[in-house]
Design an enzyme around this catalytic site. Structure first.
Site, PDB file in Angstrom:
ATOM      1  N   ARG A  84      18.209  40.176  32.744  1.00 15.24           N
ATOM      2  CA  ARG A  84      18.174  38.924  31.962  1.00 15.24           C
ATOM      3  C   ARG A  84      17.464  37.815  32.733  1.00 15.24           C
ATOM      4  O   ARG A  84      17.624  37.703  33.946  1.00 15.24           O
ATOM      5  CB  ARG A  84      19.602  38.467  31.631  1.00 15.24           C
ATOM      6  CG  ARG A  84      20.267  39.338  30.597  1.00 15.24           C
ATOM      7  CD  ARG A  84      21.705  38.932  30.367  1.00 15.24           C
ATOM      8  NE  ARG A  84      22.586  40.067  30.570  1.00 15.24           N
ATOM      9  CZ  ARG A  84      23.901  39.998  30.727  1.00 15.24           C
ATOM     10  NH1 ARG A  84      24.518  38.821  30.701  1.00 15.24           N
ATOM     11  NH2 ARG A  84      24.614  41.085  30.892  1.00 15.24           N
TER      12      ARG A  84
ATOM     13  N   GLU B 182      29.920  41.710  46.193  1.00 13.48           N
ATOM     14  CA  GLU B 182      30.835  42.420  47.090  1.00 13.48           C
ATOM     15  C   GLU B 182      30.087  43.244  48.134  1.00 13.48           C
ATOM     16  O   GLU B 182      30.603  43.481  49.221  1.00 13.48           O
ATOM     17  CB  GLU B 182      31.740  43.372  46.274  1.00 13.48           C
ATOM     18  CG  GLU B 182      32.733  42.632  45.403  1.00 13.48           C
ATOM     19  CD  GLU B 182      33.332  43.509  44.294  1.00 13.48           C
ATOM     20  OE1 GLU B 182      33.392  44.739  44.472  1.00 13.48           O
ATOM     21  OE2 GLU B 182      33.740  42.952  43.258  1.00 13.48           O
ATOM     22  N   ASN B 183      28.868  43.708  47.767  1.00 14.18           N
ATOM     23  CA  ASN B 183      28.204  44.709  48.614  1.00 14.18           C
ATOM     24  C   ASN B 183      26.939  44.272  49.336  1.00 14.18           C
ATOM     25  O   ASN B 183      26.580  44.888  50.335  1.00 14.18           O
ATOM     26  CB  ASN B 183      27.847  45.930  47.766  1.00 14.18           C
ATOM     27  CG  ASN B 183      29.088  46.659  47.295  1.00 14.18           C
ATOM     28  OD1 ASN B 183      29.858  47.152  48.111  1.00 14.18           O
ATOM     29  ND2 ASN B 183      29.309  46.688  45.995  1.00 14.18           N
TER      30      ASN B 183
ATOM     31  N   GLY C  48      25.149  41.549  35.193  1.00 20.40           N
ATOM     32  CA  GLY C  48      25.202  40.182  34.673  1.00 20.40           C
ATOM     33  C   GLY C  48      25.694  39.315  35.820  1.00 20.40           C
ATOM     34  O   GLY C  48      26.448  39.798  36.667  1.00 20.40           O
TER      35      GLY C  48
ATOM     36  N   HIS D  98      32.454  35.940  31.841  1.00 20.90           N
ATOM     37  CA  HIS D  98      33.035  36.454  33.094  1.00 20.90           C
ATOM     38  C   HIS D  98      34.294  35.671  33.469  1.00 20.90           C
ATOM     39  O   HIS D  98      34.693  35.645  34.639  1.00 20.90           O
ATOM     40  CB  HIS D  98      32.059  36.318  34.292  1.00 20.90           C
ATOM     41  CG  HIS D  98      30.878  37.225  34.242  1.00 20.90           C
ATOM     42  ND1 HIS D  98      29.634  36.847  34.703  1.00 20.90           N
ATOM     43  CD2 HIS D  98      30.726  38.492  33.799  1.00 20.90           C
ATOM     44  CE1 HIS D  98      28.775  37.843  34.551  1.00 20.90           C
ATOM     45  NE2 HIS D  98      29.414  38.853  33.981  1.00 20.90           N
TER      46      HIS D  98
ATOM     47  N   LEU E   1      28.348  38.298  40.844  1.00 22.87           N
ATOM     48  CA  LEU E   1      26.979  38.819  40.867  1.00 22.87           C
ATOM     49  C   LEU E   1      26.994  40.326  40.632  1.00 22.87           C
ATOM     50  O   LEU E   1      27.187  41.119  41.563  1.00 22.87           O
ATOM     51  CB  LEU E   1      26.319  38.511  42.224  1.00 22.87           C
ATOM     52  CG  LEU E   1      26.456  37.075  42.742  1.00 22.87           C
ATOM     53  CD1 LEU E   1      25.808  36.930  44.114  1.00 22.87           C
ATOM     54  CD2 LEU E   1      25.855  36.074  41.766  1.00 22.87           C
ATOM     55  N   GLY E   2      26.848  40.712  39.374  1.00 21.98           N
ATOM     56  CA  GLY E   2      26.729  42.130  39.029  1.00 21.98           C
ATOM     57  C   GLY E   2      25.426  42.312  38.289  1.00 21.98           C
ATOM     58  O   GLY E   2      24.466  41.588  38.548  1.00 21.98           O
TER      59      GLY E   2
ATOM     60  N   ARG F  24      39.639  43.827  26.239  1.00 19.70           N
ATOM     61  CA  ARG F  24      38.685  42.789  26.603  1.00 19.70           C
ATOM     62  C   ARG F  24      37.911  42.412  25.342  1.00 19.70           C
ATOM     63  O   ARG F  24      37.417  43.278  24.621  1.00 19.70           O
ATOM     64  CB  ARG F  24      37.716  43.333  27.642  1.00 19.70           C
ATOM     65  CG  ARG F  24      36.627  42.351  27.931  1.00 19.70           C
ATOM     66  CD  ARG F  24      35.492  42.994  28.647  1.00 19.70           C
ATOM     67  NE  ARG F  24      34.510  41.983  28.981  1.00 19.70           N
ATOM     68  CZ  ARG F  24      33.229  42.250  29.169  1.00 19.70           C
ATOM     69  NH1 ARG F  24      32.794  43.483  29.054  1.00 19.70           N
ATOM     70  NH2 ARG F  24      32.390  41.293  29.462  1.00 19.70           N
TER      71      ARG F  24
ATOM     72  N   ASN G 273      38.067  48.288  27.643  1.00 21.03           N
ATOM     73  CA  ASN G 273      36.838  47.507  27.538  1.00 21.03           C
ATOM     74  C   ASN G 273      35.870  48.332  26.691  1.00 21.03           C
ATOM     75  O   ASN G 273      35.259  49.278  27.181  1.00 21.03           O
ATOM     76  CB  ASN G 273      36.280  47.255  28.945  1.00 21.03           C
ATOM     77  CG  ASN G 273      35.019  46.420  28.914  1.00 21.03           C
ATOM     78  OD1 ASN G 273      34.496  46.089  27.844  1.00 21.03           O
ATOM     79  ND2 ASN G 273      34.518  46.069  30.082  1.00 21.03           N
TER      80      ASN G 273
ATOM     81  N   GLU H 200      39.131  42.698  36.833  1.00 19.39           N
ATOM     82  CA  GLU H 200      39.377  42.168  35.491  1.00 19.39           C
ATOM     83  C   GLU H 200      40.472  42.971  34.788  1.00 19.39           C
ATOM     84  O   GLU H 200      41.250  42.424  34.014  1.00 19.39           O
ATOM     85  CB  GLU H 200      38.073  42.215  34.684  1.00 19.39           C
ATOM     86  CG  GLU H 200      37.070  41.176  35.161  1.00 19.39           C
ATOM     87  CD  GLU H 200      35.621  41.512  34.851  1.00 19.39           C
ATOM     88  OE1 GLU H 200      35.094  42.469  35.461  1.00 19.39           O
ATOM     89  OE2 GLU H 200      35.018  40.833  34.014  1.00 19.39           O
TER      90      GLU H 200
ATOM     91  N   LYS I 226      35.717  51.872  28.316  1.00 21.31           N
ATOM     92  CA  LYS I 226      36.296  52.034  29.652  1.00 21.31           C
ATOM     93  C   LYS I 226      37.798  51.828  29.547  1.00 21.31           C
ATOM     94  O   LYS I 226      38.243  50.961  28.769  1.00 21.31           O
ATOM     95  CB  LYS I 226      35.737  50.980  30.610  1.00 21.31           C
ATOM     96  CG  LYS I 226      34.305  51.203  30.990  1.00 21.31           C
ATOM     97  CD  LYS I 226      33.912  50.236  32.107  1.00 21.31           C
ATOM     98  CE  LYS I 226      32.408  50.108  32.160  1.00 21.31           C
ATOM     99  NZ  LYS I 226      31.912  48.828  32.567  1.00 21.31           N
TER     100      LYS I 226
HETATM  101  P1  ADP Z   1      28.178  45.234  35.934  1.00 16.31           P
HETATM  102  O1  ADP Z   1      27.801  43.827  35.669  1.00 16.31           O
HETATM  103  O2  ADP Z   1      27.400  46.230  35.120  1.00 16.31           O
HETATM  104  O3  ADP Z   1      29.671  45.503  35.997  1.00 16.31           O
HETATM  105  P2  ADP Z   1      28.298  45.667  38.820  1.00 16.31           P
HETATM  106  O4  ADP Z   1      29.276  44.595  39.107  1.00 16.31           O
HETATM  107  O5  ADP Z   1      28.719  47.085  38.982  1.00 16.31           O
HETATM  108  O6  ADP Z   1      27.608  45.496  37.409  1.00 16.31           O
HETATM  109  O7  ADP Z   1      27.026  45.412  39.765  1.00 16.31           O
HETATM  110  C1  ADP Z   1      25.889  46.213  39.700  1.00 16.31           C
HETATM  111  C2  ADP Z   1      24.881  45.726  40.748  1.00 16.31           C
HETATM  112  O8  ADP Z   1      25.478  45.807  42.048  1.00 16.31           O
HETATM  113  C3  ADP Z   1      23.612  46.546  40.795  1.00 16.31           C
HETATM  114  O9  ADP Z   1      22.476  45.702  40.893  1.00 16.31           O
HETATM  115  C4  ADP Z   1      23.762  47.327  42.079  1.00 16.31           C
HETATM  116  O10 ADP Z   1      22.525  47.637  42.666  1.00 16.31           O
HETATM  117  C5  ADP Z   1      24.526  46.355  42.936  1.00 16.31           C
HETATM  118  N1  ADP Z   1      25.146  47.058  44.076  1.00 16.31           N
HETATM  119  C6  ADP Z   1      26.154  47.952  44.061  1.00 16.31           C
HETATM  120  N2  ADP Z   1      26.390  48.441  45.299  1.00 16.31           N
HETATM  121  C7  ADP Z   1      25.495  47.852  46.127  1.00 16.31           C
HETATM  122  C8  ADP Z   1      25.204  47.941  47.529  1.00 16.31           C
HETATM  123  N3  ADP Z   1      25.886  48.750  48.324  1.00 16.31           N
HETATM  124  N4  ADP Z   1      24.228  47.152  48.013  1.00 16.31           N
HETATM  125  C9  ADP Z   1      23.511  46.334  47.210  1.00 16.31           C
HETATM  126  N5  ADP Z   1      23.732  46.213  45.891  1.00 16.31           N
HETATM  127  C10 ADP Z   1      24.705  46.955  45.348  1.00 16.31           C
END
Ligand code: ADP
Length: 395
Positions: A239, A332-333, A210, A178, A207-208, A89, A8, A382, A15
């Site tokens: 964004r 996920e988190n 992006g 995505h 939800l990252g 990618r 990527n 991915e 990456k």
């Molecule tokens: P990218 O789109 O850059 O790949 P990621 O999928 O890694 O991004 O997501 C990043 C986001 O996930 C950030 O806003 C980060 O704060 C959030 N995040 C990661 N771990 C946690 C957590 N334990 N609790 C809440 N938010 C989290």
């Protein structure tokens, strides 16, 4: 046994993940950051331990050479011949690519033409492709597109209500992004539900930093929140997501900024960062909100409420929904965001369990057993999709 490397490449980063296939075991992974600077950072995981090196990496070609040399020096491979395939990618595949493709000189030319649609992303992806091609010219390489999975959207979903000739003449339409992630989690959801994906109506929330939502019916994307570019849809880390388009000239007039500068604000200074005023990282926002910071609280509400509305809208679009999926860093988190997104959806059959919702970073159902609509957390992958497509297309 094959060894396939998934790549990527971004404008200043690269990456990588090396897989043993078909077992899908990750042999090693890592990244090169700050390419183009004399303090570039190379990180690689060896037996679970991270090895970091700071060195001068002027361009992607040098990054690839260093990466391959490291694989040999660290005894991860004995010779380059062990690498049987490369998967790249590529962000934008336009209307041309609805699946991954073997990269030939002709295809490379077509990818270069598509850079017009994704000037921020495709050129960097292409630099990565060329760097590997120069060093490993005889290893087959496959392009895997973020847009491909969404090419199944019907015209009523992808067409903007603009003069139709803009679509015909300039390719102005919704493409969606995505796609590799939405595809992975939808296939995995079907496995976890024990039902064929062809029978399912899924809403996938990636939800990252992006973020995008997709409506997936019968295994096919039929609508998604991102648009012509990854700026559209829900609010994101930096964004804006959807705004009234008339705001752009209005902001230009008020602030004296050019169109490009306003676009920069919408891409880099809006979303969670813009509303909170201090961070794009959800972890910072969650802890500040807990301590009573009102703007942080507002950022959480703005972020979650847009996603909540998309779920309602996509459920209407599919005449119902069988499962809602959460993936990527936040999906996920963050139990905080998931709870706010799911709040009040019992009216459409979503009964979720606050205790199960506490789970973090692993596959899990968080609905009550009797819930007609299931809610599933699925860590995205991915890279494995890229490696699978290399096997399918090139090996
Ligand atoms: P990218 O789109 O850059 O790949 P990621 O999928 O890694 O991004 O997501 C990043 C986001 O996930 C950030 O806003 C980060 O704060 C959030 N995040 C990661 N771990 C946690 C957590 N334990 N609790 C809440 N938010 C989290």
């Amino acid at each position: 046994m094959s060894k396939v490397i998934a790549i990527n490449a971004g404008s200043s980063s690269l990456k990588f993940q090396l897989f043993e296939m078909p077992s899908e075991n990750v042999i090693t992974k890592g990244l090169v950051e700050r390419i183009g600077l004399n303090d570039a950072v190379f990180t690689i995981s060896v037996n679970g331990e991270k090895v970091t090196e700071i060195t001068d990496i002027p361009e992607h070609g040098v990054a690839v050479k260093i990466l391959l040399k490291k694989l040999i020096d660290l005894d991860i491979i004995q010779s380059f011949d062990e690498i049987t395939g490369i998967g790249h990618r590529v962000v934008h595949g336009g209307e041309k690519f609805n699946d991954s493709v073997l990269i030939t000189d002709e295809i490379l030319g077509e990818l270069e033409e598509l850079s017009e649609l994704a000037p921020l992303h495709n050129p960097a992806n292409i630099v990565g492709i060329k760097a590997f091609k120069e060093i490993l010219p005889s290893v087959p390489a496959v392009a895997v597109f973020d847009t491909a999975f969404h090419q199944s959207m019907p015209e009523k979903s992808f067409l903007y209500s603009l003069p139709y000739e803009y679509y015909e003449d300039y390719g102005i339409r919704k493409y969606g992004f995505h796609g590799t992630s939405h595809k992975y989690v939808s296939e995995r959801a079907a496995e976890l539900l024990g039902r064929p994906v062809e029978q399912l109506r899924l809403i996938s929330c990636h939800l990252g930093n992006g973020a995008s939502i997709a409506a997936i019916e019968g295994g096919k994307s039929i609508d998604t929140s991102m648009g012509f570019t990854p700026l559209a849809g829900v609010a994101m880390g930096t964004r804006s997501g959807n705004i009234d388009p008339a705001l752009i000239p209005f902001i230009m007039e008020k602030t004296g900024k050019s169109a490009d500068e306003v676009l920069e604000v919408l891409n880099k200074r809006s979303g969670i960062l813009g509303v909170s005023g201090f961070s794009s990282d959800l972890r910072d926002i969650e802890s500040a909100a807990k301590e009573g910071n009102e703007r942080a609280e507002l950022a959480l509400e703005v972020f979650a409420s847009r996603i909540h509305k998309y779920i309602g809208s996509y459920a209407a679009r599919m005449y119902g929904v069988d499962a809602i999926i959460f993936t990527a860093g936040i999906g996920e988190n963050s139990d905080v965001i998931r709870a706010r997104v799911l709040q009040g959806l019992e009216f459409m059959g979503v009964y979720w369990d606050p205790a199960l919702n506490k789970v973090r970073g692993k596959e899990a159902f968080i609905n009550y057993p009797h819930s007609p609509v299931k809610v599933i957390i699925i860590p995205t992958n991915e890279e494995v999709m890229i490696a699978r497509d290399v096997m399918k297309i090139a090996l």
